[in-house]
Design a protein around this motif. Structure first.
Motif, short mmCIF file in Angstrom:
data_model
loop_
_atom_site.label_atom_id
_atom_site.label_comp_id
_atom_site.label_asym_id
_atom_site.label_seq_id
_atom_site.Cartn_x
_atom_site.Cartn_y
_atom_site.Cartn_z
N GLU A 42 0.83 -1.22 0.00
CA GLU A 42 0.00 0.00 0.00
C GLU A 42 0.86 1.26 0.00
N VAL A 43 1.89 1.28 0.83
CA VAL A 43 2.79 2.44 0.89
C VAL A 43 3.48 2.63 -0.45
N TYR A 46 1.12 4.01 -3.06
CA TYR A 46 0.94 5.45 -2.86
C TYR A 46 2.17 6.21 -3.35
N ARG A 47 3.37 5.74 -2.99
CA ARG A 47 4.60 6.40 -3.43
C ARG A 47 4.67 6.46 -4.96
N THR A 49 2.24 6.87 -7.00
CA THR A 49 1.39 7.97 -7.48
C THR A 49 2.09 9.31 -7.35
N LYS A 50 3.12 9.38 -6.54
CA LYS A 50 3.91 10.60 -6.35
C LYS A 50 5.24 10.53 -7.11
N GLN A 113 -4.76 -1.65 4.60
CA GLN A 113 -5.23 -0.55 3.76
C GLN A 113 -5.72 0.62 4.62
N LYS A 117 -4.05 4.32 4.75
CA LYS A 117 -4.93 5.42 4.36
C LYS A 117 -4.93 6.51 5.44
N ILE A 120 -1.68 8.39 5.53
CA ILE A 120 -1.62 9.34 4.41
C ILE A 120 -2.48 10.57 4.70
N ARG A 126 2.21 11.30 6.47
CA ARG A 126 2.36 11.35 5.01
C ARG A 126 3.75 11.85 4.62
N GLU A 130 6.25 9.92 2.14
CA GLU A 130 6.72 10.57 0.92
C GLU A 130 8.20 10.98 1.01
#
Length: 160
Positions: A42-43, A46-47, A49-50, A113, A117, A120, A126, A130
């Protein structure tokens, strides 16, 4: 002289169902390996997407994260970042060219999850997710109160 950047998150994350009915009453030894892997997945999703590189799970770091989760769950240390500097000194001392570290913690009854979430959604958590880290360790342990305790440690290892 090695420059160490330490980010300690002072706003703790206490989330999930916190009523006695939601807690499991048997804090017997459990294997949370699949959940820890799901948190990493999950992490890293997310990473991505950045446009950040994925974190690599390192067993040495996961052992430290698991120990902290167990210590919080057993009330050996308070929920939070007690012992952070000592924990990071030990871990970073065993990882060549480590120069930065951070840690996220949480407890409550939720899925991988859900915990990611909520991390984040928290600016401090977050920021760690990130961050310019490339190594991680994740440890989940059920406390004697029946709730899972989560620790994720982030380390940056300079490349040569």
């Amino acid at each position: 002289m090695k420059r160490i950047i330490v980010i300690k998150l002072l706003s703790f994350l206490l989330i999930g169902c916190l009523t006695p009915a939601c807690a499991q009453t048997n804090p017997a030894s459990e294997d949370f390996t699949a959940m820890e892997q799901s948190i990493l997945d999950e992490v890293n999703a997310y990473r991505a997407t950045k446009r950040l590189k994925p974190l690599q799970m390192v067993s040495l770091i996961s052992e430290a994260a698991l120990k902290h989760s167990k210590d919080m769950g057993s009330k050996k240390v308070a929920f939070g970042h007690d012992g952070f500097d000592s924990r990071m000194d030990k871990v970073m001392g065993k990882i060549e060219n480590a120069n930065a570290c951070a840690e996220n913690v949480a407890f409550g009854k939720f899925t991988a999850q859900e915990v990611v979430k909520r991390w984040i959604q928290s600016p401090g958590h977050r920021k760690n997710i990130e961050g310019t880290y490339n190594l991680t360790g994740i440890g989940v342990a059920r406390g004697k109160d029946g709730y899972p305790y989560f620790t994720q440690i982030f380390i940056n290892q300079r490349t040569k």
